[in-house]
Design an enzyme around this catalytic site. Structure first.
Site, PDB file in Angstrom:
ATOM      1  CG  ASP A   2      -1.788  -1.227   1.323  1.00  0.00           C
ATOM      2  OD1 ASP A   2      -2.417  -1.598   0.318  1.00  0.00           O
ATOM      3  OD2 ASP A   2      -1.803  -1.842   2.400  1.00  0.00           O
ATOM      4  CG  HIS A  58      -2.299  -1.530  -8.768  1.00  0.00           C
ATOM      5  ND1 HIS A  58      -2.046  -2.870  -8.954  1.00  0.00           N
ATOM      6  CD2 HIS A  58      -2.609  -1.049  -9.994  1.00  0.00           C
ATOM      7  CE1 HIS A  58      -2.191  -3.181 -10.227  1.00  0.00           C
ATOM      8  NE2 HIS A  58      -2.537  -2.087 -10.884  1.00  0.00           N
TER       9      HIS A  58
END
EC number: 6.3.4.4
Length: 429
Positions: free
Chosen positions: A13, A41
């Site tokens: 992340d 993503h």
């Protein structure tokens, strides 16, 4: 020939999709080399926000190839849905290439993933229940079904029957669940395979041919170094190798063809799921960062755990992946904090250590040693150069470079591509 690997340097992340999208402007091929649809993503393209789980960010450029390599474990259902998602948003995915050697995630992998996690009770590792671990287990056990097998009706039927016979024994006798039926899986998944067939090829040939012809290849990792099955916070890790070395195995490319490696990081640290997190914040500062940055998992929607920047983690990630450049995201999130802390080392039972321990017991005993830096109040979301940053923000970036030992090549002050600022223009060499 030029190649760049983009690697998450923390627990995932970090914003890899953003820098990959940015770097892909100069790439001819963008290839993913490990993981599955357990890690998403987020990419902002032409004013639209896209949340992808499997397809590389190169999909948005029709003059480039987007490659899913052999190291990825592929859920055919999820991929078909993701292709339709792109089409519905006006994106033509015909530039996608899928490795015929990639392993396939099937319903029994997902069933077993959930059952195994539930059975662990207090020892849960925070799986996303996407079947990733069980699929990699089958791969290692040499009973996995690959994309090439999925495309052949007779081969797929034979392998599915064999595997179901074994998996149903575990599902029913060990976990007391209903058995899965062949007919509930075969037709649907064979159909998914046929939908994907036009995209399937030997991607090792595609990538090596591109490199041999002088083209630029960008390799995109999922998760991060600290979730690597060998180098991460085991057992609170993923089932593959997000480190840069995973490229050679997961893409079928020799190490001599890898030129540069970009470590992607946030200006702070975040983590989803259980496991060690020495700099974790449990106060209003952590809440402020979480809400300001909307720190919730792309796939799981779980609130991410938040902590100060940890240079011990970054030095470990740099060492095992060989970073040549850093790409820092979310600098703007820290705006408004009077004081910003940076972890320089750990205190382990009275001893100062600078390297990340392998032992969970030692990690639990580690206390972060902080250096405090003054924050800034100025709005930096419109900044276009390093020199435009407030002095305290400049000093913060320089401190991180000093602690990690790698220069920052890009820094971001917001989610849009235009908010990514370049310090070093030589990432491609």
């Amino acid at each position: 020939m030029a190649s760049v690997v983009v690697v998450g340097s923390q627990w995932g992340d970090e914003g890899k999709g953003k820098i990959t999208d940015f770097l892909s402007q100069e790439a001819d091929v963008v290839s993913r080399y490990q993981g599955g649809d357990n890690a998403g993503h987020t990419i902002v393209f032409n004013g639209q926000t896209f949340k992808l789980r499997l397809i590389p960010s190169g999909i948005f450029f029709h003059d480039k190839l987007a490659v899913i390599g052999n190291g990825v474990v592929l859920n055919p259902k999820s991929l078909v849905e993701e292709l339709q998602y792109l089409r519905d948003k006006g994106v033509n995915p015909d530039n996608l290439r899928i490795s015929n050697r990639a392993h396939v995630i099937l319903p029994y992998h997902i069933t077993l993933d959930g059952a195994q996690e539930k059975a662990k009770a207090g020892g849960k590792i925070g799986t996303t229940n996407k079947g990733i671990g069980p699929a990699y287990m089958d791969k290692a056990e040499r009973i996995g079904i690959r994309v090439a097998d999925l495309l052949d009706k007779d081969t797929f039927a034979a392998l599915l029957k064999r595997n179901l016979a074994e998996k149903n024994q575990i599902i029913t006798k060990l976990y007391d669940l209903e058995p899965l039926k062949f007919e509930d899986i075969f037709d649907d998944y064979y159909a998914y395979g046929q939908t994907l067939k036009p995209f399937v090829t030997d991607t090792s040939v595609v990538i090596n041919d591109a490199l041999d012809n002088g083209q630029r290849v960008l390799f995109e990792g999922a998760q991060g170094v600290m979730l690597d099955i060998d180098q991460g916070t085991y057992p609170y890790v993923t089932s593959s190798n997000p480190v840069a070395g995973g490229v050679t195995i997961g893409s079928g490319v020799g190490p001599s063809k890898i030129d540069n490696c970009v470590g992607v990081l946030k200006a702070y640290t975040s983590r989803v799921g259980d496991g060690p997190f020495p700099t974790e914040l449990f106060d209003e500062v952590g809440d402020f960062i979480r809400e300001t940055a909307h720190e919730y998992g792309t796939v799981t929607k779980r609130p991410r755990r938040i902590g100060w920047f940890d240079s011990v983690v970054l030095r470990h990630a740099k060492r095992v992946s060989g970073f040549t450049h850093l790409s820092l995201n979310c600098l703007d999130v820290l705006t408004g904090l009077k004081t910003i802390k940076v972890c320089t080392a750990y205190d382990l039972n009275g001893e100062t250590i600078y390297h990340y321990p392998a032992s969970l017991k030692e990690l639990e005993a580690c206390k972060p040693i902080y250096e405090e830096l003054p924050g800034w109040d100025e709005d930096i979301t419109g900044v276009k150069t390093f020199e435009e940053l407030p002095t305290n923000a400049q000093n913060y970036l320089r401190k991180l470079e000093e602690l990690v030992g790698v220069k920052i090549a890009t820094f971001s002050v917001g989610p849009d591509r235009e908010q990514t600022n370049v310090i070093d223009h030589n990432i491609w060499g």
